[in-house]
Design a protein around this motif. Structure first.
Motif, PDB file in Angstrom:
ATOM      1  N   ASP A 173       0.850  -1.189   0.000  1.00  0.00           N
ATOM      2  CA  ASP A 173       0.000   0.000   0.000  1.00  0.00           C
ATOM      3  C   ASP A 173       0.885   1.238   0.000  1.00  0.00           C
ATOM      4  O   ASP A 173       1.702   1.440   0.905  1.00  0.00           O
ATOM      5  N   TRP A 214      -4.770   6.799   6.307  1.00  0.00           N
ATOM      6  CA  TRP A 214      -6.071   6.171   6.530  1.00  0.00           C
ATOM      7  C   TRP A 214      -6.705   6.682   7.825  1.00  0.00           C
ATOM      8  O   TRP A 214      -7.925   6.930   7.873  1.00  0.00           O
ATOM      9  N   LEU A 215      -5.894   6.854   8.855  1.00  0.00           N
ATOM     10  CA  LEU A 215      -6.427   7.325  10.134  1.00  0.00           C
ATOM     11  C   LEU A 215      -6.988   8.738  10.018  1.00  0.00           C
ATOM     12  O   LEU A 215      -8.025   9.064  10.609  1.00  0.00           O
ATOM     13  N   SER A 226       0.022   4.207   0.588  1.00  0.00           N
ATOM     14  CA  SER A 226      -0.374   5.127   1.660  1.00  0.00           C
ATOM     15  C   SER A 226       0.123   4.630   3.018  1.00  0.00           C
ATOM     16  O   SER A 226      -0.029   3.447   3.336  1.00  0.00           O
ATOM     17  N   SER A 255       2.647  -1.292   4.447  1.00  0.00           N
ATOM     18  CA  SER A 255       2.178   0.089   4.338  1.00  0.00           C
ATOM     19  C   SER A 255       3.341   0.982   3.937  1.00  0.00           C
ATOM     20  O   SER A 255       4.504   0.688   4.233  1.00  0.00           O
ATOM     21  N   ARG A 280      -0.222   4.251   7.119  1.00  0.00           N
ATOM     22  CA  ARG A 280      -1.421   4.064   7.947  1.00  0.00           C
ATOM     23  C   ARG A 280      -1.974   5.389   8.445  1.00  0.00           C
ATOM     24  O   ARG A 280      -3.179   5.537   8.648  1.00  0.00           O
ATOM     25  N   SER A 281      -1.096   6.374   8.642  1.00  0.00           N
ATOM     26  CA  SER A 281      -1.555   7.676   9.143  1.00  0.00           C
ATOM     27  C   SER A 281      -2.525   8.341   8.176  1.00  0.00           C
ATOM     28  O   SER A 281      -3.442   9.063   8.603  1.00  0.00           O
TER      29      SER A 281
END
Length: 482
Positions: A187, A194-195, A189, A227, A191-192
């Motif tokens: 991915d 998505w958050l 992106s 990620s 994880r931040s």
């Protein structure tokens, strides 16, 4: 002498023509037809539904019970029960002022005429070029979904999945459900990202729960998920592909770090969606650039009207917002066209539109958040290496594009003339937004206008131009005097 491009039939003018039978176009057609208008719906597919609601292949019981299949079957049933005149298998290749639409099908060429036109041509997939992206066995995420949904075919026995957006998990889960192996998911992106989008994603708890289920299926089967990683390169090694990943920072800029690699027989990759603006660009409607919604899109008022009277646009071709938003906005566009054509009173229109507008605004929060995750970042473009092919139709590399810009090319149309970038069968759909982004970075002038719309939108067989003529039918002018 009659050439094959002369229309085989010339139907009576319709009140409204809708191009594209995805969720936006099909809903727009039904909405307008319900008000008594004669509506023609054209699509190159064999059935309505578009990419998201594509009909599953016969015998695929698992896919047939998915939410998309259920919604698609409902859409197709309602469309069949409506008064919309559907013409599938029609590849629209030209639209002329006055709303003449030319299409090609197994029955030959046809011309359609309407008082108004709604274009609902959806979006095309973006793949930011990297070394090896043109190799056999490397396909787009959207292409993988077509194989899985409509044909029940795996991209490969062992597949690596990379890119950004919700299709990553959807394709991975689909491959596992169909009995394939997923080597890894990369991915782009962090994880931040998505958050940060979570408050808006929470507007669709059903989709969030489904995504969590996809992620859980990957964890159960031990599929590694990386990620903030991108595909560095794919190379051929005998009968396999070796895909190498590379970490990226928050701006999606490649950084130094471990570079895991995987031996696979297929790679699926996608970096978001680009609005399909073939028709609106050809008709010279006004457009604007929206980074968060996929790029260039037509200017619209609150009722999906372009600046050209009688021309409307709706769906992901006006900015990426998702299937739910497209369906609701399609209904609104159909109502607006019906009102403008005199089939619906203003007061009735306001009553019918009020509820739909509220629902569309809510659905749009989720769709636009997804679009922002898939938006093209400058660092992705800057990371394209000089030897990498950007225009795969004409084998134009980044180095050739940079050289043309250094020599003075300042528009993508000049770039097209000097390098042939965008001249191939895809007409710039695969390379256009990356080419404009490269030019914007090199010149410091952003945004750069897209390729000028041209016909044909899609490749046409030469037989359609030549017809049944031979050399004896050609009238040669007399020779010029010496």
């Amino acid at each position: 002498m009659k050439t094959a491009l002369e229309p085989a039939t010339l139907p009576a003018p319709a009140d409204l023509i809708v191009i594209g039978a995805g969720p936006a176009g099909a809903e727009a057609a039904m909405s307008a037809a319900a008000q008594g208008l004669r509506v023609l719906l054209l699509d190159e597919a064999v059935a309505a539904g578009g990419q998201v609601y594509r009909a599953p292949h016969a015998g695929d019981k698992k896919s047939a019970s998915s939410p998309e299949a259920v919604a698609g079957n409902d859409l197709r049933a309602r469309l069949e029960a409506s008064t919309v005149e559907c013409h599938f298998g029609e590849t629209v290749w030209s639209v002329s002022p006055g709303f003449r639409v030319d299409s090609l099908s197994a029955q030959g060429t046809r011309s359609w005429h309407g008082r108004a036109l709604i274009t609902a041509t959806g979006a095309s997939e973006r793949v930011v070029p990297f070394p090896g992206w043109t190799l056999p066995g490397v396909i787009g995420l959207a292409g993988a979904t077509i194989l899985l949904k409509s044909q029940g075919i795996l991209p490969g026995r062992r597949t690596l999945i990379a890119g950004c957006g919700p299709l990553l998990l959807a394709v991975a889960a689909g491959i596992l459900a169909a009995g394939g192996e997923v080597a890894a998911v990369a991915d782009l992106s962090p994880r931040s990202d998505w958050l940060r989008k979570f408050p808006r994603l929470a507007s669709r708890p059903d989709l969030l729960l489904r995504g969590a289920g996809w992620l859980a299926s990957l964890k159960r089967t031990g599929v590694p998920v990386f990620s903030a990683h991108t595909l560095k390169e794919v190379v051929r090694d005998g009968d396999q592909l070796v895909a190498t990943l590379q970490p990226v920072d928050g701006a999606r800029r490649p950084v130094t770090g471990p570079e895991p690699h995987f031996a696979v027989d297929a790679v699926t990759v996608g970096h978001g969606l680009v609005p399909g603006t073939d028709v609106t660009r050809l008709l010279r409607a006004r457009h604007h650039y929206d980074f968060a919604q996929g790029g260039w899109a037509p200017d619209l008022d609150g009722n999906f009207r372009t600046n050209l009277p009688g021309l409307y646009a709706v769906g992901d071709g006006t900015g990426i917002a998702g299937a739910a938003t497209a369906s609701l906005n399609g209904q609104l566009a159909g109502l607006a066209a019906a009102r403008d054509l005199g089939a619906l009173a203003d007061t009735v229109h306001e009553q019918l539109a009020a509820r739909l507008e509220q629902q569309a605004a809510k659905a749009g929060r989720f769709g636009r958040a997804m679009a922002e995750l898939m938006a093209l970042r400058p660092a992705q473009v800057a990371a394209i290496s000089p030897e990498t092919v950007v225009c795969r139709c004409e084998d134009v590399t980044r180095a050739e594009i940079d050289s043309a810009i250094e020599d003075g090319a300042r528009t993508v149309n000049q770039l097209k003339s000097w390098t042939r970038c965008g001249m191939g069968p895809c007409q710039g759909r695969m390379c256009g937004d990356v080419a404009t982004a490269l030019m914007a970075q090199a010149t410091g002038e952003a945004p750069v206008a897209p390729f000028t719309g041209r016909t044909p939108f899609r490749p046409l067989p030469i037989s359609q131009f030549a017809g049944d003529c031979d050399y004896g039918d050609i009238k040669l002018p007399p020779p010029a005097p010496l």
